[in-house]
Design an enzyme around this catalytic site. Structure first.
Site, PDB file in Angstrom:
ATOM      1  N   GLU A 198     -28.515  27.308   9.299  1.00 32.90           N
ATOM      2  CA  GLU A 198     -29.591  26.314   9.210  1.00 32.90           C
ATOM      3  C   GLU A 198     -29.012  24.948   9.488  1.00 32.90           C
ATOM      4  OE1 GLU A 198     -32.141  26.420   5.661  1.00 32.90           O
ATOM      5  OE2 GLU A 198     -32.134  24.223   5.660  1.00 32.90           O
TER       6      GLU A 198
ATOM      7  N   GLU B  22     -28.330  28.273   0.051  1.00 34.70           N
ATOM      8  CA  GLU B  22     -27.648  27.106  -0.514  1.00 34.70           C
ATOM      9  C   GLU B  22     -27.322  27.272  -2.000  1.00 34.70           C
ATOM     10  OE1 GLU B  22     -30.049  23.767   0.735  1.00 34.70           O
ATOM     11  OE2 GLU B  22     -29.546  24.096   2.841  1.00 34.70           O
TER      12      GLU B  22
END
Length: 514
Positions: free
Chosen positions: A313, A195
């Protein structure tokens, strides 16, 4: 005979409480519309320590990879049941992990630190723990994706507090690879960073710099794994899709550097959201994320056609999930719909956050007992093959339908998800062969059906029933066998309100599946 009568009584009791509608489902079997990986189902393991807390609760316990009981029998059996489960080991703290495998002095775990990323200090992985982790993966047959620390060697920008600058220092990753190879441990893929793309979550890297860093990782992997047949894949960027950033990243990455383009999905919002239980049952809300899957698929096809699209994810609700929803039967409406939807957009892998840990674990964080979504994932893995088929119906939007060529056997497998609280569906399946668009399924062979329902009809139950019987561990802590009921293939599929049904048509000669 007794089992069949029990199932019929179960179906009758369900349908007596619900309004019923007839619905015609068309499955096109001439050609496939997309393809998934053989190991499409993936689950994550995370680094979070026990004092990772959100909204006044600390739902991680000892489930972080540095603390997890790797010898737990239920954990081992739950992984083995997949007969090859894909695991992604990573998460927010992966970009603060250092690997001390040859000289493990001063190797400590994560400690609360207000100035650290996500409020924690750096953490350390030593050789003892890495050996233990790989021992678990080896004996359970895991395909491992390992998330590498992408911030190693970088410094925070003086002008932008979440921007990290400078080239990635690959020395520590090289140490990990050298040790891993020397021990004979198998890595299916390496992913760089978590991220850090787009606007970032806590930290970010500019797209052109990320392209340089992933190129460095590719060189490293090629050097340590000279045999292409045994070489791990290279994945990135492992974050939330932002069109401009992703396009710049892919355009600045040379052909065949990347094997997989990974992105994350948390489309349900915050785990504390009180409307979460409504969102997971709302087909109109759930359909909104389809545009992201389409955009990712288009970006990969246009700028990196040699790579695959992955959901690296996805936990539904962020910040550890919703404590009264994410581990319950109701979450299966979102999760299984995500699996079906993602596969139609040519995504090869879908990694569920998590296998264990937080509120969204497939296994209970403390007892390790499987939550309802575990069984949904296992049925998908066993029944749904790699070729995705086109499905449509003109009935209620609360009935979601997906179909694939069956896994490891001839025929077609379908998934039906009824998100309605009050309406059941009698589904008649027509096989669209183009030249006989209204051909109906009929054969002497019986149809397999797997009906998943919540205990006592309560969708926020942690207990799931298969064909009316509770799914629970055996006395030896093994995953229970999941046997179907056999049904006359000329009869409709009865999909009760608030239920999920997998069905296997072994009587179809589908050209797409040949």
């Amino acid at each position: 005979m007794e089992a069949k009568l029990a199932f019929l009584c179960f179906i009758v009791s369900l349908f007596s409480l619900a309004h019923s509608e007839d619905l015609k489902l068309n499955i096109k079997v001439t050609t496939s519309i997309a393809n998934t990986d053989e190991n499409f189902i993936c689950a994550t393991l995370d680094w979070w320590p026990s004092d990772k807390c959100d909204y006044g609760q600390c739902p991680w316990g000892q489930a972080g990879i540095l603390n997890l009981d790797l010898n737990n029998k239920i954990l081992i059996n739950a992984m083995k049941a997949f007969n090859t489960l894909r695991i992604r080991l990573g998460g927010s703290l992966e970009d603060q992990v250092v690997y001390r495998l040859r000289h493990p002095k001063n190797c400590t775990g994560f400690i609360k630190n207000q100035d650290g990323l996500f409020g924690f200090s750096t953490g350390c992985l030593n050789h003892t723990r890495w050996d233990q982790i790989n021992d678990l993966f080896n004996k359970t047959g895991v395909k491992l994706t390992f998330g590498l620390n992408a911030l190693h060697g970088k410094k925070r920008s003086m002008k932008d507090k979440i921007l990290w600058e400078g080239n990635w220092n690959s020395h520590n990753a090289a140490t990990l690879m050298a040790y891993t190879i020397s021990k004979g441990y198998k890595i299916d893929s390496y992913e760089l960073g978590n991220e850090l793309c787009g606007d970032g979550i806590g930290a970010r890297i500019e797209s052109v710099q990320y392209a340089k860093d992933i190129t460095e990782l590719r060189k490293l992997v090629n050097m340590f794994y000279p045999d292409p047949a045994k070489r791990p894949q290279v994945l990135a960027p492992g974050g939330f899709y932002k069109k401009e950033w992703f396009h710049n990243f892919l355009q600045n990455t040379a052909p065949n550097v990347l094997d997989g383009v990974t992105h994350h999905i948390y489309n349900l919002g915050a785990g504390v959201d009180k409307t979460l239980i409504n969102k997971v049952q709302d087909p109109f809300f759930l359909s909104q994320v389809a545009q992201t899957f389409k955009d990712i698929s288009t970006s990969v096809k246009e700028y990196a056609p040699w790579a695959q699209a992955w959901v690296g994810e996805s936990g539904g609700a962020y910040n550890s999930g919703g404590k009264d929803v994410s581990h319950t039967f109701a979450n299966g409406f979102w999760y299984l719909d995500q699996l079906g939807m993602t596969s139609t957009f040519n995504h090869k892998v879908y990694c569920r956050q998590t296998l264990i840990g937080g509120n969204y674990g497939l296994l209970n964080t403390t007892s390790f007992i499987p939550n309802p979504d575990y069984y949904g994932a296992l049925l998908w893995h066993r029944l749904m093959g790699t070729k995705v088929l086109s499905v449509n119906h003109e009935g209620s939007p609360y009935l979601r339908a997906y179909a694939h060529c069956s896994k490891n056997r001839a025929g077609v497998s379908a998934l039906l998800i009824n998100m309605s609280n009050s309406t059941s569906f009698n589904v008649t399946v027509n096989i669209d062969m183009n030249w006989y668009p209204e051909q109906q399924v009929s054969s002497s062979k019986m149809r397999e059906e797997y009906h998943l329902t919540p205990k006592d009809g309560k969708i926020q139950s942690d207990v799931v029933l298969l064909n009316g019987k509770v799914l629970s561990l055996t006395e030896f802590q093994d995953i229970p066998s999941m046997e179907p009921v056999l049904v006359d293939p000329s009869s409709p599929i009865n999909v009760a309100a608030d239920s999920i049904v997998f069905t296997y048509f072994n009587n179809l000669d589908a050209p797409a599946c040949a």
